[in-house]
Design a protein around this motif. Structure first.
Motif, PDB file in Angstrom:
ATOM      1  N   LEU B 212       0.842  -1.192   0.000  1.00 14.30           N
ATOM      2  CA  LEU B 212       0.000   0.000   0.000  1.00 14.30           C
ATOM      3  C   LEU B 212       0.880   1.245   0.000  1.00 14.30           C
ATOM      4  O   LEU B 212       2.077   1.169   0.285  1.00 14.30           O
ATOM      5  CB  LEU B 212      -0.901   0.014   1.233  1.00 14.30           C
ATOM      6  CG  LEU B 212      -1.762  -1.223   1.460  1.00 14.30           C
ATOM      7  CD1 LEU B 212      -2.556  -1.074   2.751  1.00 14.30           C
ATOM      8  CD2 LEU B 212      -2.692  -1.480   0.276  1.00 14.30           C
ATOM      9  N   TYR B 213       0.262   2.365  -0.290  1.00 16.86           N
ATOM     10  CA  TYR B 213       0.982   3.637  -0.316  1.00 16.86           C
ATOM     11  C   TYR B 213       0.160   4.667   0.443  1.00 16.86           C
ATOM     12  O   TYR B 213      -1.072   4.586   0.474  1.00 16.86           O
ATOM     13  CB  TYR B 213       1.183   4.096  -1.757  1.00 16.86           C
ATOM     14  CG  TYR B 213       2.060   3.143  -2.548  1.00 16.86           C
ATOM     15  CD1 TYR B 213       3.422   3.393  -2.715  1.00 16.86           C
ATOM     16  CD2 TYR B 213       1.532   1.969  -3.089  1.00 16.86           C
ATOM     17  CE1 TYR B 213       4.234   2.515  -3.402  1.00 16.86           C
ATOM     18  CE2 TYR B 213       2.336   1.077  -3.775  1.00 16.86           C
ATOM     19  CZ  TYR B 213       3.686   1.352  -3.936  1.00 16.86           C
ATOM     20  OH  TYR B 213       4.486   0.464  -4.614  1.00 16.86           O
ATOM     21  N   GLY B 214       0.847   5.635   1.027  1.00 18.05           N
ATOM     22  CA  GLY B 214       0.141   6.751   1.644  1.00 18.05           C
ATOM     23  C   GLY B 214      -0.446   7.631   0.558  1.00 18.05           C
ATOM     24  O   GLY B 214       0.199   7.864  -0.465  1.00 18.05           O
ATOM     25  N   ILE B 215      -1.678   8.095   0.769  1.00 15.12           N
ATOM     26  CA  ILE B 215      -2.239   9.064  -0.180  1.00 15.12           C
ATOM     27  C   ILE B 215      -1.350  10.308  -0.126  1.00 15.12           C
ATOM     28  O   ILE B 215      -1.078  10.821   0.955  1.00 15.12           O
ATOM     29  CB  ILE B 215      -3.701   9.397   0.188  1.00 15.12           C
ATOM     30  CG1 ILE B 215      -4.571   8.137  -0.004  1.00 15.12           C
ATOM     31  CG2 ILE B 215      -4.226  10.551  -0.661  1.00 15.12           C
ATOM     32  CD1 ILE B 215      -6.015   8.299   0.442  1.00 15.12           C
ATOM     33  N   PRO B 216      -0.867  10.747  -1.283  1.00 12.58           N
ATOM     34  CA  PRO B 216       0.091  11.861  -1.264  1.00 12.58           C
ATOM     35  C   PRO B 216      -0.520  13.110  -0.638  1.00 12.58           C
ATOM     36  O   PRO B 216      -1.734  13.321  -0.691  1.00 12.58           O
ATOM     37  CB  PRO B 216       0.394  12.103  -2.742  1.00 12.58           C
ATOM     38  CG  PRO B 216      -0.077  10.900  -3.467  1.00 12.58           C
ATOM     39  CD  PRO B 216      -1.161  10.289  -2.642  1.00 12.58           C
ATOM     40  N   GLU B 217       0.358  13.939  -0.114  1.00  9.58           N
ATOM     41  CA  GLU B 217      -0.053  15.208   0.488  1.00  9.58           C
ATOM     42  C   GLU B 217      -0.827  16.040  -0.535  1.00  9.58           C
ATOM     43  O   GLU B 217      -1.861  16.616  -0.238  1.00  9.58           O
ATOM     44  CB  GLU B 217       1.207  15.954   0.934  1.00  9.58           C
ATOM     45  CG  GLU B 217       0.962  17.306   1.565  1.00  9.58           C
ATOM     46  CD  GLU B 217       2.266  18.129   1.615  1.00  9.58           C
ATOM     47  OE1 GLU B 217       3.361  17.533   1.532  1.00  9.58           O
ATOM     48  OE2 GLU B 217       2.163  19.370   1.733  1.00  9.58           O
ATOM     49  N   ALA B 218      -0.295  16.083  -1.756  1.00  3.01           N
ATOM     50  CA  ALA B 218      -0.957  16.864  -2.805  1.00  3.01           C
ATOM     51  C   ALA B 218      -1.146  16.007  -4.047  1.00  3.01           C
ATOM     52  O   ALA B 218      -0.292  15.199  -4.393  1.00  3.01           O
ATOM     53  CB  ALA B 218      -0.123  18.093  -3.148  1.00  3.01           C
ATOM     54  N   ILE B 219      -2.307  16.165  -4.678  1.00  2.00           N
ATOM     55  CA  ILE B 219      -2.615  15.489  -5.943  1.00  2.00           C
ATOM     56  C   ILE B 219      -3.247  16.532  -6.847  1.00  2.00           C
ATOM     57  O   ILE B 219      -4.146  17.259  -6.416  1.00  2.00           O
ATOM     58  CB  ILE B 219      -3.641  14.346  -5.752  1.00  2.00           C
ATOM     59  CG1 ILE B 219      -3.126  13.300  -4.756  1.00  2.00           C
ATOM     60  CG2 ILE B 219      -3.974  13.690  -7.088  1.00  2.00           C
ATOM     61  CD1 ILE B 219      -4.104  12.160  -4.504  1.00  2.00           C
ATOM     62  N   GLU B 311     -11.174  16.839  -5.444  1.00  2.00           N
ATOM     63  CA  GLU B 311     -11.305  15.388  -5.531  1.00  2.00           C
ATOM     64  C   GLU B 311     -12.454  15.009  -6.464  1.00  2.00           C
ATOM     65  O   GLU B 311     -12.367  14.022  -7.192  1.00  2.00           O
ATOM     66  CB  GLU B 311     -11.499  14.787  -4.135  1.00  2.00           C
ATOM     67  CG  GLU B 311     -11.208  13.294  -4.125  1.00  2.00           C
ATOM     68  CD  GLU B 311     -11.223  12.674  -2.739  1.00  2.00           C
ATOM     69  OE1 GLU B 311     -10.923  13.395  -1.760  1.00  2.00           O
ATOM     70  OE2 GLU B 311     -11.543  11.485  -2.650  1.00  2.00           O
ATOM     71  N   GLU B 312     -13.522  15.834  -6.470  1.00  2.00           N
ATOM     72  CA  GLU B 312     -14.683  15.515  -7.307  1.00  2.00           C
ATOM     73  C   GLU B 312     -14.330  15.628  -8.790  1.00  2.00           C
ATOM     74  O   GLU B 312     -14.662  14.777  -9.598  1.00  2.00           O
ATOM     75  CB  GLU B 312     -15.864  16.453  -6.994  1.00  2.00           C
ATOM     76  CG  GLU B 312     -16.455  16.277  -5.609  1.00  2.00           C
ATOM     77  CD  GLU B 312     -15.496  16.717  -4.491  1.00  2.00           C
ATOM     78  OE1 GLU B 312     -14.750  17.699  -4.699  1.00  2.00           O
ATOM     79  OE2 GLU B 312     -15.465  16.044  -3.446  1.00  2.00           O
ATOM     80  N   GLU B 313     -13.647  16.723  -9.138  1.00  2.00           N
ATOM     81  CA  GLU B 313     -13.265  16.910 -10.535  1.00  2.00           C
ATOM     82  C   GLU B 313     -12.345  15.791 -11.004  1.00  2.00           C
ATOM     83  O   GLU B 313     -12.471  15.278 -12.109  1.00  2.00           O
ATOM     84  CB  GLU B 313     -12.527  18.251 -10.707  1.00  2.00           C
ATOM     85  CG  GLU B 313     -13.404  19.484 -10.669  1.00  2.00           C
ATOM     86  CD  GLU B 313     -12.519  20.734 -10.688  1.00  2.00           C
ATOM     87  OE1 GLU B 313     -12.437  21.379 -11.748  1.00  2.00           O
ATOM     88  OE2 GLU B 313     -11.894  21.041  -9.641  1.00  2.00           O
ATOM     89  N   ARG B 314     -11.401  15.454 -10.131  1.00  2.00           N
ATOM     90  CA  ARG B 314     -10.477  14.379 -10.499  1.00  2.00           C
ATOM     91  C   ARG B 314     -11.227  13.068 -10.671  1.00  2.00           C
ATOM     92  O   ARG B 314     -10.994  12.311 -11.608  1.00  2.00           O
ATOM     93  CB  ARG B 314      -9.396  14.220  -9.441  1.00  2.00           C
ATOM     94  CG  ARG B 314      -8.258  15.207  -9.621  1.00  2.00           C
ATOM     95  CD  ARG B 314      -7.084  14.823  -8.757  1.00  2.00           C
ATOM     96  NE  ARG B 314      -7.289  15.148  -7.368  1.00  2.00           N
ATOM     97  CZ  ARG B 314      -7.412  14.267  -6.386  1.00  2.00           C
ATOM     98  NH1 ARG B 314      -7.323  12.987  -6.642  1.00  2.00           N
ATOM     99  NH2 ARG B 314      -7.610  14.659  -5.155  1.00  2.00           N
ATOM    100  N   ALA B 315     -12.151  12.809  -9.750  1.00  2.00           N
ATOM    101  CA  ALA B 315     -12.907  11.563  -9.819  1.00  2.00           C
ATOM    102  C   ALA B 315     -13.673  11.483 -11.147  1.00  2.00           C
ATOM    103  O   ALA B 315     -13.724  10.437 -11.789  1.00  2.00           O
ATOM    104  CB  ALA B 315     -13.869  11.469  -8.633  1.00  2.00           C
ATOM    105  N   ARG B 316     -14.246  12.612 -11.575  1.00  2.00           N
ATOM    106  CA  ARG B 316     -15.015  12.651 -12.824  1.00  2.00           C
ATOM    107  C   ARG B 316     -14.104  12.334 -14.012  1.00  2.00           C
ATOM    108  O   ARG B 316     -14.443  11.546 -14.893  1.00  2.00           O
ATOM    109  CB  ARG B 316     -15.639  14.053 -12.964  1.00  2.00           C
ATOM    110  CG  ARG B 316     -16.359  14.297 -14.273  1.00  2.00           C
ATOM    111  CD  ARG B 316     -17.143  15.606 -14.238  1.00  2.00           C
ATOM    112  NE  ARG B 316     -17.401  16.103 -15.581  1.00  2.00           N
ATOM    113  CZ  ARG B 316     -16.667  17.022 -16.210  1.00  2.00           C
ATOM    114  NH1 ARG B 316     -15.625  17.560 -15.615  1.00  2.00           N
ATOM    115  NH2 ARG B 316     -16.985  17.410 -17.438  1.00  2.00           N
TER     116      ARG B 316
END
Lengths: 460, 460
Positions: B212-219, B311-316
């Motif tokens: 597993l990986y830590g969710i990065p600080e920034a995406i 996060e919503e835009e990225r998810a889309r």
């Protein structure tokens, strides 16, 4: 000499002339690695220069059922090159051609006898490097065969992740090319990964295609010393759990530091548990990483970072780290090292290493600890008198205790050195009888006459 | 029904009751994946809930020499789940337990039927994620079995690099645990990597231990559109050669964009060659990466970046990317896709993709292109009428041309989908007869009666 051996030698001489040698001192040189195992001489040493020669020699040995032991730099710590059943030591150290370097694709193809340092020397002017670096000046063939890793694995992976394909000569002399130049593939069974770590028992690797990396824009190295081992290990654990992409994070205990200070003249450092760090990235990225790590280290009692930013300073530091094995052995003249190589989940590293430390104290041995701590991997060098069987037995007893603890934590008996002769009983305990039986069955497919490095990996 | 099958069904019913079904519609559902192959129904479907049940069913099938075809989400694009020789479809999709999550060690152990999305949903609140993401909502077992990768592989590696160990049921019902919880190991043959990508032909994977990986600080994610395909591909090549650790770099040609705009309502984008990027790191690191990439893209005619930072835009955006296959198929109602999966060295990607584009134009097929371009991997979806054998033959002819070009460039016929039924002839051409013979010999060791997913990987 046996008749089959005579036939092989006759064939080899016809093939490679004086590069097939039965000279006693050459055979002695090929009777052992750098390990504590009892040396065993091959009947002859063949210095191969091409894959075609390796193929012809293997075909001969296969026909006559004569053992073949591949030999690279001879730096094995587990008896891999010891000719326990005689036969031919097949020395590939003269196969040193760098066959291709593709800058645009960040890959290279090299012959098995190329050493990691020779490769990196060749790549430096192009701004590229190959990251896998066991301490020893090992050959790429040997590194593939033993699934080597080293200080950079925490960031760049082991050789398993950095080999795209192999040229392998099978027992009967057929030549197999595995893998492609593509970065990934789902085409059939992963023969590349099957040969990586097979220790010369499934085929002989004569060339490898490797992944390369651009030398980072910024590199800096730092040393941090601790009042106690627990602080150093806890720092490693916290750094790894913080997701910081550190390139190297190496731990040396106070005994190993004493050895390195003496052997490599590492002036200015105390004989204390110590971490060596290296950070790779953009200038801003490196500074960011280093600051985060220094803060963590400080919270566990670590000293301020001593920086090695110039290439010369860094080279001195890592040279000392790479010489740690020789420095350790030099603590006791005439000794050999029984070297543990356990690797555990990072959360168990402190318990595992502090447990080993207690075992060492109870044993009375001098046994420096050094490790690729970011991977959860460390080495205990148990310094024994090779002429004292009782002492070797006691040393191996300590080894067993350290391994048993690691296995109980879900770890492995060998993170990077391989099984060879020294860890066969541990493999059985770690992988279980069914898995070892499956491995044996695979071995029988590739080496039906049992000529390829016999006696290694599997108990008799 | 044959007597051996009767015996197996009797045994299975005693074992799992109504979870052993010969219902016609259930068998139909298990007769095909999402591919263009002719469906073939199993004689029965068994829904297993535990490794012990899988073990008992395999022991029965082994005794009676009845074929077993493992089934997960049924999203294979290469006929992996088609029961070409009848027998039992062993459905593992009910094995959905997440057995362990070790935050401190960044690993998890899950049953084979857990999907990547279910796993990531489970991990999100802990700040962790599992990066391997084929577009489909595949199961972890299926992903291991086919050596899957997906959009994040360019940064995080494929599933091969992200599996620490497996639970595998062998043909005769024995249960093997491979690997350890340590991050690396040199202990014997790499059985884990041997089962990864073996497509159910060597054993049935019932659980996997994953990194597993830590969710990065920034995406942050960005979209960049190009006037022509060449500009988009050249941008990918330059980004990869610049050592920028981009997390995702996905290419969609104008046909695929048209499909995605329609299917996923991707408003605001033009029907043009397009790159989707994602950057992971610290805030400063992400900004640094994005700026460097935007400059490169601009020099190849790319538009200014359209950002998706929430996060919503990225998810889309990524939902649209993941639905690319379904969007493509929707371009031609009732069609099936013959999907290429070539992967080439990055320096050859432009030539390979533009060549494919020309072949498509000459063929007259509608065939969107979408790819994990950073890996050198792309898919051409050749949309064929599944009821028109002549059209399928022409589609396969186009497929062959695209694969032949990739192989000539040192690439692979399948970067991530696996061989299955559809790529068997390509495997032979790519790996060569000796390598395929070696694979067959390994298969014979693990599956002496030939019951495990027969007909897959190897030509008859």
């Amino acid at each position: 000499m046996s008749r089959p051996l005579d036939a092989v030698l006759e064939g080899c001489r016809a093939l490679i002339g004086e590069r097939c040698s039965t000279n006693a001192s050459i055979r002695d040189q090929h009777a052992h690695g750098e390990d504590w195992q009892t040396p065993a001489r091959p009947d002859a040493v063949c210095f191969a220069q091409t894959t075609a020669e390796v193929s012809a020699i293997l075909a001969l040995c296969h026909r006559h059922a004569v053992p073949v032991v591949p030999f690279g730099a001879g730096t094995s710590l587990e008896g891999h090159v010891t000719a326990v059943r005689g036969g031919i030591s097949l020395d590939l150290s003269r196969m040193t051609a760098i066959l291709e370097v593709n800058e645009a694709d960040l890959d290279a193809r090299v012959e098995a006898g190329v050493t990691r340092q020779a490769l990196n020397q060749h790549l430096r002017d192009r701004g590229l490097f190959f990251p896998v670096d066991p301490g020893a000046e090992a050959t790429i063939g040997g590194m593939c065969a033993t699934r080597a890793s080293g200080t950079n694995a925490v960031r760049y992976g082991t050789i398993r992740e950095n080999v795209l394909g192999l040229t392998v000569v099978l027992a009967d002399g057929r030549v197999l090319e595995t893998g492609t130049r593509a970065r990934k593939s789902a085409a059939g069974y992963d023969l590349t990964r099957l040969f990586v770590g097979s220790e010369g028992t499934l085929g002989i690797i004569t060339a490898a295609r490797l992944r390369l990396y651009g030398i980072p824009e910024a590199i800096s190295a730092a040393v941090c010393q601790f009042p106690d081992l627990a602080g150093a290990v806890e720092t490693v654990i916290a750094v790894m759990q913080s997701n910081i992409p550190v390139a190297r994070i190496e731990l040396l205990d106070e005994v190993q530091m004493r050895a390195c200070i003496r052997y490599s003249k590492l002036d200015g450092y105390a004989e204390r548990p110590t971490l060596f760090f290296e950070f790779h990235g953009s200038k801003a990225g490196v500074a960011e990483q280093a600051q985060a790590v220094e803060e963590i280290a400080g919270s566990f009692g670590g000293s301020a970072f001593a920086w090695a930013t110039s290439e010369e300073e860094r080279a001195r530091l890592w040279k000392a780290r790479h010489a740690a094995y020789y420095a350790g052995v030099a603590l006791r003249p005439g000794c050999k090292s029984i070297t543990t190589d356990v690797c555990v989940p990072i959360s168990r590293l402190a318990e595992c290493m502090l447990g080993a430390k207690k075992d060492i104290a109870a044993s009375g041995f001098t046994a420096p600890i050094v490790g690729h701590a970011g991977d959860g991997n460390f080495h205990t060098m148990i310094l024994v008198d090779p002429n004292d069987p009782a002492e070797i037995a006691r040393g191996f007893e300590l080894d067993r205790r350290i391994v048993a603890r690691a296995l109980a934590m879900g770890g492995t008996c060998t993170g990077e050195h391989g099984v060879g002769l020294g860890k066969r009983e541990f493999l059985l305990r770690e992988a279980g009888a069914d898995a070892v039986e499956a491995m044996r069955a695979v071995k029988a497919v590739f080496d039906p006459r049992g000529i390829l490095n016999p006696g290694k990996i599997f108990m008799n």
